[in-house]
Design a protein around this motif. Structure first.
Motif, PDB file in Angstrom:
ATOM      1  N   ARG A 175       2.940 -23.425 -30.108  1.00 44.20           N
ATOM      2  CA  ARG A 175       2.087 -22.674 -29.161  1.00 44.20           C
ATOM      3  C   ARG A 175       1.718 -21.730 -29.563  1.00 44.20           C
ATOM      4  O   ARG A 175       0.678 -20.922 -29.420  1.00 44.20           O
ATOM      5  CB  ARG A 175       2.460 -22.809 -27.613  1.00 44.20           C
ATOM      6  N   VAL A 176       2.686 -20.995 -30.627  1.00 42.47           N
ATOM      7  CA  VAL A 176       2.343 -19.682 -31.355  1.00 42.47           C
ATOM      8  C   VAL A 176       2.096 -19.695 -32.699  1.00 42.47           C
ATOM      9  O   VAL A 176       1.700 -18.719 -33.498  1.00 42.47           O
ATOM     10  CB  VAL A 176       3.350 -18.643 -30.859  1.00 42.47           C
ATOM     11  N   ARG A 178       3.496 -10.122 -28.604  1.00 40.49           N
ATOM     12  CA  ARG A 178       2.749 -10.205 -27.639  1.00 40.49           C
ATOM     13  C   ARG A 178       2.136 -11.810 -27.185  1.00 40.49           C
ATOM     14  O   ARG A 178       1.982 -12.009 -25.995  1.00 40.49           O
ATOM     15  CB  ARG A 178       1.253  -9.681 -27.933  1.00 40.49           C
ATOM     16  N   ARG A 179       2.052 -12.297 -28.343  1.00 39.72           N
ATOM     17  CA  ARG A 179       1.671 -14.079 -27.901  1.00 39.72           C
ATOM     18  C   ARG A 179       2.807 -14.608 -27.278  1.00 39.72           C
ATOM     19  O   ARG A 179       2.570 -15.386 -26.111  1.00 39.72           O
ATOM     20  CB  ARG A 179       1.433 -14.721 -29.329  1.00 39.72           C
ATOM     21  N   LEU A 180       4.051 -14.259 -27.608  1.00 40.66           N
ATOM     22  CA  LEU A 180       5.338 -14.715 -27.087  1.00 40.66           C
ATOM     23  C   LEU A 180       5.471 -14.195 -25.390  1.00 40.66           C
ATOM     24  O   LEU A 180       5.492 -15.141 -24.510  1.00 40.66           O
ATOM     25  CB  LEU A 180       6.487 -14.421 -27.616  1.00 40.66           C
ATOM     26  N   ASP A 181       5.284 -13.194 -25.156  1.00 43.69           N
ATOM     27  CA  ASP A 181       4.832 -12.599 -23.819  1.00 43.69           C
ATOM     28  C   ASP A 181       4.094 -13.197 -23.197  1.00 43.69           C
ATOM     29  O   ASP A 181       4.308 -13.598 -21.858  1.00 43.69           O
ATOM     30  CB  ASP A 181       4.919 -11.088 -23.990  1.00 43.69           C
ATOM     31  N   ASP A 182       2.760 -13.411 -23.585  1.00 46.12           N
ATOM     32  CA  ASP A 182       1.677 -14.165 -22.835  1.00 46.12           C
ATOM     33  C   ASP A 182       2.253 -15.524 -22.343  1.00 46.12           C
ATOM     34  O   ASP A 182       1.911 -16.065 -21.204  1.00 46.12           O
ATOM     35  CB  ASP A 182       0.607 -13.983 -23.522  1.00 46.12           C
ATOM     36  N   LEU A 183       2.505 -16.111 -23.478  1.00 53.93           N
ATOM     37  CA  LEU A 183       3.087 -17.468 -23.367  1.00 53.93           C
ATOM     38  C   LEU A 183       4.208 -17.852 -22.258  1.00 53.93           C
ATOM     39  O   LEU A 183       3.922 -18.595 -21.527  1.00 53.93           O
ATOM     40  CB  LEU A 183       3.390 -18.158 -24.742  1.00 53.93           C
ATOM     41  N   PRO A 188       2.093  -8.544 -33.025  1.00 56.07           N
ATOM     42  CA  PRO A 188       1.337  -9.467 -32.410  1.00 56.07           C
ATOM     43  C   PRO A 188       1.973 -10.740 -32.015  1.00 56.07           C
ATOM     44  O   PRO A 188       1.546 -11.395 -31.095  1.00 56.07           O
ATOM     45  CB  PRO A 188       0.225  -9.665 -33.592  1.00 56.07           C
ATOM     46  N   LEU A 189       2.954 -11.129 -32.676  1.00 59.51           N
ATOM     47  CA  LEU A 189       3.863 -12.302 -32.298  1.00 59.51           C
ATOM     48  C   LEU A 189       4.380 -12.045 -30.907  1.00 59.51           C
ATOM     49  O   LEU A 189       4.320 -12.979 -30.084  1.00 59.51           O
ATOM     50  CB  LEU A 189       4.779 -12.800 -33.419  1.00 59.51           C
TER      51      LEU A 189
END
Length: 75
Positions: free
Chosen positions: A37-38, A61-66, A58-59
């Motif tokens: 997913r990331v 942030r993506r993990l936090d959002d996911l 940036p990763l």
């Protein structure tokens, strides 16, 4: 005596990994599912969780959002 910068960095990486694992498990996802997913391989997610790899912002942030971690993985 204060820990060296290397020790503090290693502790920060381990702390992030612990929080990442907790959020991933709460979400009911495997490392492979998170990686897909990331856009990372599951081995990279494993290294992040074990604190042996730095997490680019940036990763994080993506993990936090996911994982809907509410900023816990970005702080």
């Amino acid at each position: 005596m204060r820990p060296s910068p290397d020790v503090r960095t290693a502790e920060a990486w381990r702390d992030f990994g612990t929080r990442l694992r907790q959020w991933r498990r709460r979400a009911g996802l495997t490392q492979a599912q998170v990686g897909t997913r990331v856009g990372y391989d599951h081995t990279a997610i494993s290294k992040l969780e074990h604190g042996t790899r730095k997490t680019p912002l940036p990763l994080a942030r993506r993990l936090d959002d996911l994982l809907t971690a509410g900023g816990d993985l970005v702080d």
